[in-house]
Design an enzyme around this catalytic site. Structure first.
Site, PDB file in Angstrom:
ATOM      1  N   THR A   1       0.876  -1.174   0.000  1.00  0.00           N
ATOM      2  CA  THR A   1       0.000   0.000   0.000  1.00  0.00           C
ATOM      3  C   THR A   1       0.914   1.225   0.000  1.00  0.00           C
ATOM      4  O   THR A   1       1.637   1.450   0.977  1.00  0.00           O
ATOM      5  CB  THR A   1      -0.874   0.028   1.270  1.00  0.00           C
ATOM      6  OG1 THR A   1      -1.652  -1.158   1.305  1.00  0.00           O
ATOM      7  CG2 THR A   1      -1.807   1.242   1.248  1.00  0.00           C
TER       8      THR A   1
ATOM      9  N   LYS B   1      -1.587   5.108   8.608  1.00  0.00           N
ATOM     10  CA  LYS B   1      -0.803   5.205   7.368  1.00  0.00           C
ATOM     11  C   LYS B   1      -1.737   5.430   6.171  1.00  0.00           C
ATOM     12  O   LYS B   1      -1.516   6.323   5.354  1.00  0.00           O
ATOM     13  CB  LYS B   1       0.002   3.907   7.178  1.00  0.00           C
ATOM     14  CG  LYS B   1       0.685   3.817   5.834  1.00  0.00           C
ATOM     15  CD  LYS B   1       1.281   2.445   5.547  1.00  0.00           C
ATOM     16  CE  LYS B   1       1.665   2.357   4.079  1.00  0.00           C
ATOM     17  NZ  LYS B   1       2.217   1.069   3.705  1.00  0.00           N
TER      18      LYS B   1
ATOM     19  N   LYS C   1      -7.689   1.589  -3.129  1.00  0.00           N
ATOM     20  CA  LYS C   1      -7.356   1.127  -1.774  1.00  0.00           C
ATOM     21  C   LYS C   1      -7.520   2.263  -0.754  1.00  0.00           C
ATOM     22  O   LYS C   1      -8.131   2.080   0.301  1.00  0.00           O
ATOM     23  CB  LYS C   1      -5.908   0.606  -1.775  1.00  0.00           C
ATOM     24  CG  LYS C   1      -5.272   0.410  -0.433  1.00  0.00           C
ATOM     25  CD  LYS C   1      -5.638  -0.893   0.206  1.00  0.00           C
ATOM     26  CE  LYS C   1      -5.100  -0.968   1.628  1.00  0.00           C
ATOM     27  NZ  LYS C   1      -5.448  -2.154   2.334  1.00  0.00           N
TER      28      LYS C   1
HETATM   29  P1  NAD Z   1       6.054  -5.896   7.171  1.00  0.00           P
HETATM   30  O1  NAD Z   1       6.826  -4.772   7.744  1.00  0.00           O
HETATM   31  O2  NAD Z   1       5.725  -7.075   8.017  1.00  0.00           O
HETATM   32  O3  NAD Z   1       6.808  -6.465   5.857  1.00  0.00           O
HETATM   33  C1  NAD Z   1       7.549  -5.662   4.967  1.00  0.00           C
HETATM   34  C2  NAD Z   1       8.827  -6.433   4.678  1.00  0.00           C
HETATM   35  O4  NAD Z   1       9.589  -5.724   3.706  1.00  0.00           O
HETATM   36  C3  NAD Z   1       9.726  -6.584   5.918  1.00  0.00           C
HETATM   37  O5  NAD Z   1       9.955  -7.964   6.174  1.00  0.00           O
HETATM   38  C4  NAD Z   1      11.014  -5.848   5.521  1.00  0.00           C
HETATM   39  O6  NAD Z   1      12.188  -6.438   6.040  1.00  0.00           O
HETATM   40  C5  NAD Z   1      10.959  -5.947   4.004  1.00  0.00           C
HETATM   41  N1  NAD Z   1      11.778  -4.948   3.337  1.00  0.00           N
HETATM   42  C6  NAD Z   1      11.852  -3.605   3.572  1.00  0.00           C
HETATM   43  N2  NAD Z   1      12.735  -3.040   2.725  1.00  0.00           N
HETATM   44  C7  NAD Z   1      13.233  -4.047   1.952  1.00  0.00           C
HETATM   45  C8  NAD Z   1      14.189  -4.098   0.911  1.00  0.00           C
HETATM   46  N3  NAD Z   1      14.827  -2.987   0.496  1.00  0.00           N
HETATM   47  N4  NAD Z   1      14.460  -5.285   0.358  1.00  0.00           N
HETATM   48  C9  NAD Z   1      13.837  -6.425   0.782  1.00  0.00           C
HETATM   49  N5  NAD Z   1      12.923  -6.434   1.773  1.00  0.00           N
HETATM   50  C10 NAD Z   1      12.630  -5.257   2.346  1.00  0.00           C
HETATM   51  O7  NAD Z   1       4.732  -5.245   6.559  1.00  0.00           O
HETATM   52  P2  NAD Z   1       3.388  -6.011   6.103  1.00  0.00           P
HETATM   53  O8  NAD Z   1       2.408  -6.002   7.215  1.00  0.00           O
HETATM   54  O9  NAD Z   1       3.775  -7.281   5.432  1.00  0.00           O
HETATM   55  O10 NAD Z   1       2.838  -4.973   5.023  1.00  0.00           O
HETATM   56  C11 NAD Z   1       3.388  -4.884   3.710  1.00  0.00           C
HETATM   57  C12 NAD Z   1       2.534  -3.912   2.913  1.00  0.00           C
HETATM   58  O11 NAD Z   1       1.194  -4.387   2.869  1.00  0.00           O
HETATM   59  C13 NAD Z   1       2.490  -2.498   3.511  1.00  0.00           C
HETATM   60  O12 NAD Z   1       2.520  -1.583   2.455  1.00  0.00           O
HETATM   61  C14 NAD Z   1       1.146  -2.477   4.229  1.00  0.00           C
HETATM   62  O13 NAD Z   1       0.600  -1.177   4.322  1.00  0.00           O
HETATM   63  C15 NAD Z   1       0.312  -3.374   3.334  1.00  0.00           C
HETATM   64  N6  NAD Z   1      -0.838  -4.023   4.008  1.00  0.00           N
HETATM   65  C16 NAD Z   1      -0.669  -4.614   5.220  1.00  0.00           C
HETATM   66  C17 NAD Z   1      -1.769  -5.213   5.836  1.00  0.00           C
HETATM   67  C18 NAD Z   1      -1.633  -5.883   7.188  1.00  0.00           C
HETATM   68  O14 NAD Z   1      -2.666  -6.197   7.797  1.00  0.00           O
HETATM   69  N7  NAD Z   1      -0.420  -6.143   7.680  1.00  0.00           N
HETATM   70  C19 NAD Z   1      -3.019  -5.212   5.198  1.00  0.00           C
HETATM   71  C20 NAD Z   1      -3.133  -4.638   3.926  1.00  0.00           C
HETATM   72  C21 NAD Z   1      -2.026  -4.035   3.343  1.00  0.00           C
END
Ligand code: NAD
Length: 296
Positions: A93, A243, A168
């Site tokens: 997102t 966010k 979204k």
């Molecule tokens: P998270 O922080 O658990 O996962 C993100 C991952 O990206 C982390 O493991 C981090 O180490 C990795 N990362 C960051 N920079 C990196 C790089 N340069 N190279 C490789 N890996 C890298 O977050 P999440 O909860 O998995 O959310 C991911 C996305 O999905 C976000 O944009 C969030 O807004 C969206 N989202 C999350 C949810 C939820 O309920 N968690 C729901 C809908 C949407």
């Protein structure tokens, strides 16, 4: 067998990649955090030595990263290593402007791309029941849809590049505002001597009916599966709601849309997060409304 690259194996990315493995795909993934790499490897994801390496053999590359800056820096890094004719799909997102920049980066390298943010949270990612909101060209959508269907149950083409992100943040602005509205109604009802169940029975079958009330009720009791029955354990954390409301506010400013309630909802969640509640489910906002009502 075609290879899928997967960058960002966090709370959402890891179960999504695991579902691709379960459906028979070869998935080569990368994450900066060793624990995330190990967990994904245990689910059958082949771990590459770098993000660049994870895309080298891939017909389709999926990214699932925290914010726009991460997507732009990762795509800038890995696109030169992408296969000719590859398709890049970002499921994070992020802000609409960064999403459109990411599409332009891909196009500059002759790579097709989609923005495909999700709703459904970690539960939906694990159960492969996510909804994908997709922006990008029709032919790229046709190529990406079968893969997205292995990670979700609904895949909606929302139009041009960036329109998945637009859908979204519009949806989540409705959600943030409606959760506060439902919470205010329950707190007002409490003060007027109305039971939670009575208000639920009336509003859930009347014009106040909405998802925040009937599927995710912020008081314990009426909807047994809602986080209110579980100490407001997230679910969908207040930090993520904040966010998304900030992304909606930025987008509204950039196109001069008058979204007064969306902006006010962002302020309320900002105060809630600053008070130390960012990790709770966003429906815990009802406790904040109750606290504010007590201090009047
Ligand atoms: P998270 O922080 O658990 O996962 C993100 C991952 O990206 C982390 O493991 C981090 O180490 C990795 N990362 C960051 N920079 C990196 C790089 N340069 N190279 C490789 N890996 C890298 O977050 P999440 O909860 O998995 O959310 C991911 C996305 O999905 C976000 O944009 C969030 O807004 C969206 N989202 C999350 C949810 C939820 O309920 N968690 C729901 C809908 C949407």
């Amino acid at each position: 067998m075609p290879t899928i690259g997967f960058i960002g194996l966090g709370n959402m990315g890891a179960p999504m990649a695991a579902n691709l493995v379960k459906s028979g795909e070869r998935v080569v993934g990368f994450d900066l955090v060793p624990a995330s790499r190990q967990a994904a490897a245990a689910a059958g994801v082949e771990i590459a030595a770098s993000a660049k390496r994870s895309v080298a053999d891939a017909e389709i590359v999926v990214s699932m990263l925290p914010a726009g800056e991460h997507v732009l820096s990762v795509w800038t890094d890995v696109l030169p290593a992408a296969k000719k004719g590859a398709l890049f799909i970002d499921c994070s997102t992020i802000d609409v402007a960064s999403a459109r920049k990411a599409h332009a980066l891909a196009a500059g390298r002759g790579v097709a791309s989609l923005d495909a943010p999700v709703s459904g949270g970690v539960g939906g990612a694990k159960a492969a029941t996510l909804t994908f909101m997709v922006g990008g060209a029709a032919d790229a959508f046709a190529r990406g849809k079968p893969l997205l269907e292995r990670m979700g149950k609904r895949v909606v083409h929302c139009g041009e590049a960036g329109n998945g992100q637009a859908a979204k943040i519009c949806n989540n602005m409705i959600l943030g505002v409606s959760m506060i509205a439902v919470s205010e109604a329950f707190v007002l009802g409490e003060k007027l001597g109305l039971s939670h169940q009575a208000l639920f029975d009336v509003a859930s079958a009347s014009s106040g009916q909405c998802w925040s009330l009937t599927s995710y009720c912020p008081v314990p009791g009426p909807v047994p599966a809602s986080p209110a029955n579980n100490g407001y354990k997230a679910g969908f954390a207040a930090a993520l709601m904040l966010k998304d409301l900030n992304l909606a506010r930025e987008a509204a400013q950039s196109v001069k849309a008058a979204t007064a309630l969306g902006a006010h909802a962002a302020e309320i969640y900002q105060h809630f997060a600053q008070a130390g509640h960012a990790a709770f489910d966003f429906s815990a906002i009802i406790n904040f409304v109750r606290e504010r009502s007590a201090n009047r």
